[in-house]
Motif scaffolding. Structure first.
Motif, mmCIF file in Angstrom:
data_model
loop_
_atom_site.group_PDB
_atom_site.id
_atom_site.type_symbol
_atom_site.label_atom_id
_atom_site.label_comp_id
_atom_site.label_asym_id
_atom_site.label_seq_id
_atom_site.Cartn_x
_atom_site.Cartn_y
_atom_site.Cartn_z
ATOM 1 N N LEU A 113 27.058 -21.806 30.059
ATOM 2 C CA LEU A 113 28.287 -22.517 29.703
ATOM 3 C C LEU A 113 27.941 -23.914 29.203
ATOM 4 O O LEU A 113 27.097 -24.597 29.776
ATOM 5 C CB LEU A 113 29.197 -22.642 30.933
ATOM 6 C CG LEU A 113 29.640 -21.334 31.569
ATOM 7 C CD1 LEU A 113 30.259 -21.594 32.937
ATOM 8 C CD2 LEU A 113 30.616 -20.611 30.662
ATOM 9 N N SER A 114 28.625 -24.338 28.174
ATOM 10 C CA SER A 114 28.425 -25.692 27.668
ATOM 11 C C SER A 114 29.261 -26.672 28.493
ATOM 12 O O SER A 114 30.225 -26.289 29.159
ATOM 13 C CB SER A 114 28.851 -25.781 26.200
ATOM 14 O OG SER A 114 30.258 -25.645 26.091
ATOM 15 N N GLU A 157 31.220 -28.736 27.275
ATOM 16 C CA GLU A 157 32.547 -28.709 26.645
ATOM 17 C C GLU A 157 33.409 -27.592 27.225
ATOM 18 O O GLU A 157 34.599 -27.798 27.500
ATOM 19 C CB GLU A 157 32.383 -28.539 25.136
ATOM 20 C CG GLU A 157 33.669 -28.719 24.365
ATOM 21 C CD GLU A 157 33.422 -28.694 22.867
ATOM 22 O OE1 GLU A 157 33.523 -27.597 22.287
ATOM 23 O OE2 GLU A 157 33.119 -29.757 22.313
ATOM 24 N N GLN A 158 32.850 -26.404 27.400
ATOM 25 C CA GLN A 158 33.605 -25.292 27.983
ATOM 26 C C GLN A 158 34.046 -25.630 29.404
ATOM 27 O O GLN A 158 35.185 -25.361 29.796
ATOM 28 C CB GLN A 158 32.755 -24.016 28.014
ATOM 29 C CG GLN A 158 32.502 -23.398 26.670
ATOM 30 C CD GLN A 158 31.484 -22.280 26.766
ATOM 31 O OE1 GLN A 158 30.348 -22.489 27.202
ATOM 32 N NE2 GLN A 158 31.891 -21.095 26.365
ATOM 33 N N ASN A 198 32.242 -16.767 35.644
ATOM 34 C CA ASN A 198 31.404 -16.695 34.442
ATOM 35 C C ASN A 198 29.930 -16.511 34.808
ATOM 36 O O ASN A 198 29.046 -16.946 34.068
ATOM 37 C CB ASN A 198 31.581 -17.965 33.602
ATOM 38 C CG ASN A 198 32.927 -18.007 32.952
ATOM 39 O OD1 ASN A 198 33.191 -17.279 32.007
ATOM 40 N ND2 ASN A 198 33.806 -18.837 33.488
ATOM 41 N N GLU A 219 31.304 -36.479 28.963
ATOM 42 C CA GLU A 219 30.901 -35.121 29.331
ATOM 43 C C GLU A 219 29.932 -35.135 30.504
ATOM 44 O O GLU A 219 29.742 -34.118 31.168
ATOM 45 C CB GLU A 219 30.241 -34.416 28.147
ATOM 46 C CG GLU A 219 31.178 -34.046 27.041
ATOM 47 C CD GLU A 219 30.494 -33.279 25.922
ATOM 48 O OE1 GLU A 219 29.256 -33.140 25.948
ATOM 49 O OE2 GLU A 219 31.205 -32.813 25.025
ATOM 50 N N TYR A 256 34.893 -21.541 38.444
ATOM 51 C CA TYR A 256 34.587 -21.280 37.032
ATOM 52 C C TYR A 256 33.183 -20.706 36.874
ATOM 53 O O TYR A 256 32.962 -19.784 36.094
ATOM 54 C CB TYR A 256 34.752 -22.563 36.220
ATOM 55 C CG TYR A 256 34.705 -22.353 34.729
ATOM 56 C CD1 TYR A 256 35.632 -21.536 34.090
ATOM 57 C CD2 TYR A 256 33.747 -22.974 33.954
ATOM 58 C CE1 TYR A 256 35.591 -21.338 32.718
ATOM 59 C CE2 TYR A 256 33.704 -22.787 32.579
ATOM 60 C CZ TYR A 256 34.626 -21.963 31.972
ATOM 61 O OH TYR A 256 34.580 -21.766 30.610
ATOM 62 N N PHE A 301 36.822 -28.262 29.423
ATOM 63 C CA PHE A 301 38.096 -27.699 28.985
ATOM 64 C C PHE A 301 38.778 -26.939 30.118
ATOM 65 O O PHE A 301 39.968 -27.078 30.346
ATOM 66 C CB PHE A 301 37.886 -26.786 27.780
ATOM 67 C CG PHE A 301 39.170 -26.282 27.194
ATOM 68 C CD1 PHE A 301 39.887 -27.062 26.311
ATOM 69 C CD2 PHE A 301 39.666 -25.035 27.519
ATOM 70 C CE1 PHE A 301 41.090 -26.620 25.761
ATOM 71 C CE2 PHE A 301 40.859 -24.569 26.980
ATOM 72 C CZ PHE A 301 41.569 -25.369 26.112
ATOM 73 N N TYR A 302 38.006 -26.159 30.863
ATOM 74 C CA TYR A 302 38.592 -25.357 31.936
ATOM 75 C C TYR A 302 38.876 -26.180 33.186
ATOM 76 O O TYR A 302 39.963 -26.086 33.748
ATOM 77 C CB TYR A 302 37.675 -24.180 32.310
ATOM 78 C CG TYR A 302 38.264 -23.340 33.408
ATOM 79 C CD1 TYR A 302 39.178 -22.330 33.114
ATOM 80 C CD2 TYR A 302 37.949 -23.578 34.741
ATOM 81 C CE1 TYR A 302 39.744 -21.579 34.134
ATOM 82 C CE2 TYR A 302 38.508 -22.833 35.754
ATOM 83 C CZ TYR A 302 39.400 -21.840 35.456
ATOM 84 O OH TYR A 302 39.971 -21.101 36.452
#
Length: 69
Positions: free
Chosen positions: A29-30, A32-33, A24, A47, A20, A36-37
């Motif tokens: 990137l947060s 949260e992102q 990217n 988190e 990931y 999610f992935y």
């Protein structure tokens, strides 16, 4: 996984996280992102797990970081 011919043992989540980050590259990137992935939209834990896995990944691939891309 091998980097410069040296084996680097990654868990599936570490590999998914590395992938990931690579797709990217140059993006901020947060957590949260990333959750999610890598962990799926249904993940209900903290988190802060992202921090743990980033540290683990840095420890394992840090010496090879410049040769990954």
């Amino acid at each position: 996984m091998k980097v410069d011919g040296d084996p680097v043992a990654l868990t599936q989540k570490e590999f998914d996280l590395l992938y990931y980050f690579l797709i990217n590259r140059n993006l901020a990137l947060s957590r949260e992102q990333i959750l999610f992935y890598v962990w799926d939209a249904d993940y209900e834990g903290s988190e802060r797990i992202v921090d743990s896995f980033v540290k683990s990944l840095r420890d394992k691939i840090g010496p090879y970081r410049d040769n990954l891309c």
